[in-house]
Design a protein around this motif. Structure first.
Motif, PDB file in Angstrom:
ATOM      1  N   LEU A 152      32.870  48.321  35.241  1.00  0.00           N
ATOM      2  CA  LEU A 152      33.701  47.309  35.883  1.00  0.00           C
ATOM      3  C   LEU A 152      34.523  46.546  34.858  1.00  0.00           C
ATOM      4  O   LEU A 152      34.028  46.186  33.790  1.00  0.00           O
ATOM      5  N   GLU A 153      35.789  46.312  35.210  1.00  0.00           N
ATOM      6  CA  GLU A 153      36.666  45.470  34.418  1.00  0.00           C
ATOM      7  C   GLU A 153      37.084  44.279  35.267  1.00  0.00           C
ATOM      8  O   GLU A 153      37.611  44.450  36.374  1.00  0.00           O
ATOM      9  N   ILE A 154      36.847  43.068  34.796  1.00  0.00           N
ATOM     10  CA  ILE A 154      37.232  41.871  35.537  1.00  0.00           C
ATOM     11  C   ILE A 154      38.745  41.715  35.472  1.00  0.00           C
ATOM     12  O   ILE A 154      39.321  41.619  34.390  1.00  0.00           O
ATOM     13  N   ARG A 155      39.387  41.692  36.628  1.00  0.00           N
ATOM     14  CA  ARG A 155      40.843  41.577  36.701  1.00  0.00           C
ATOM     15  C   ARG A 155      41.322  40.160  37.031  1.00  0.00           C
ATOM     16  O   ARG A 155      42.472  39.832  36.812  1.00  0.00           O
ATOM     17  N   ASP A 156      40.432  39.320  37.588  1.00  0.00           N
ATOM     18  CA  ASP A 156      40.826  37.956  37.912  1.00  0.00           C
ATOM     19  C   ASP A 156      39.573  37.101  38.025  1.00  0.00           C
ATOM     20  O   ASP A 156      38.495  37.607  38.379  1.00  0.00           O
ATOM     21  N   LEU A 157      39.703  35.813  37.707  1.00  0.00           N
ATOM     22  CA  LEU A 157      38.597  34.861  37.757  1.00  0.00           C
ATOM     23  C   LEU A 157      38.993  33.651  38.586  1.00  0.00           C
ATOM     24  O   LEU A 157      40.158  33.246  38.595  1.00  0.00           O
TER      25      LEU A 157
END
Length: 305
Positions: A152-157
């Motif tokens: 998984l790659e975090i694209r938005d927080l």
């Protein structure tokens, strides 16, 4: 935040109000002037000149030798930038009330969310690696928040109260999903099922997550919403009264680039719209009842942040 390429340095600019009328000695023209119009004269009010704001480079707020800004944000006391480059790399903090510029506080590279007490940094080690999410305090001490999912790659927080929400992409399936965790750590829980549509970003209020994605069966942008405190079995629904930029037939205006943002129930979004081959940028705002209203007067350029 989309990745931005920079030639040499990150420059922070502030708007400065230009001085009004008056002489070089600092005096100003009075608001009330007297004109001839009878024995006692006639008093009228003069119009205030419009305030002209100018952007001014803050020379101290410079980070040398960077090629990409991975994350950028601020709170009441700090401006934060997470960057990478040949000279500078990592998390930098600038306190405008002080006399020094950006200072490096942490080595991690990624998206950021700036809270009052800490900065959250979403780090990604590349394909087939596990992303991580850490909280960095004022002293640069990092605490792992327990986000540990393969591929998984975090694209938005986003944050809401003591909760943190992460929109991620699974590199092995090209699916998108949302997790909810605690700002202080202790693990994450999936919210809603995975999406096959390409997600562009999301916004979290006290009770809803709203997510923008490319339409699955047409050219355009759609919006999904879900209970912010639901679980993996809670279903995504279409956002009510969302502006329609999906081309279900040839010639209809469409948008495949959009962004949603805001604070709490005050929301805004913009679309890059293609209308018969002509690109334009359309802006909207909404209140808690999600009544979207188009705003006029924005420059005809694509927004960046």
């Amino acid at each position: 935040m989309a990745y931005r390429s920079l030639c040499a340095a990150l420059l922070v600019a502030v708007g400065m109000a230009a001085c009004g009328g008056g002489g070089g000695d600092g005096t100003s023209t009075p608001d009330i002037i007297e004109t001839a119009g009878g024995e006692l004269g006639e008093v009228t009010e003069s119009a205030e000149p419009p305030v002209k704001k100018q952007w001014k480079e803050v020379e101290v707020a410079t980070i040398e030798g960077i090629t990409k800004v991975r994350g950028f944000g601020c709170n009441q006391t700090r401006v934060v930038a997470d960057v990478e480059g040949l000279v500078s790399k990592g998390l930098y903090v600038w306190q405008p009330a002080g006399t020094v510029g950006f200072e490096k506080v942490y080595d991690g590279i990624g998206l950021v969310a700036v809270l009052d007490s800490q900065v959250l940094v979403a780090q990604f080690g590349g394909p087939n690696n596990t992303a991580s999410l850490v909280g960095v305090d004022d002293e640069g001490q990092a605490t792992d928040l327990g986000y540990a999912f393969e591929n998984l790659e975090i694209r938005d927080l986003a944050t809401q109260g003591d909760k943190v929400f992460a929109l991620s992409r699974d590199g092995s399936t090209a699916e998108y999903l949302v997790h909810r965790g605690n700002v202080g750590g202790s693990g994450f829980e999936q919210v809603g099922p995975r999406l096959v549509e390409t997600a562009m970003g999301f916004h979290v209020t006290s009770d809803k997550i709203r997510l923008l994605a490319n339409a699955a069966d047409a050219l355009g942008t759609v919006c999904y919403q879900i209970d912010a405190f639901g679980n993996a079995d809670t279903q995504w629904e279409s956002c009510p009264a969302f502006p329609d930029y999906v081309a279900e037939k040839d010639g209809q205006p469409s948008s495949v680039v959009a962004e949603i943002y805001g604070r709490d129930d005050r929301m805004a979004l913009w679309f890059r719209v293609s209308d018969k081959g002509v690109k334009k940028w359309v802006h909207y705002v909404a209140d808690a009842q999600t009544k979207w209203t188009e705003l006029e007067g924005f420059p005809a350029v694509e927004p960046t942040a």
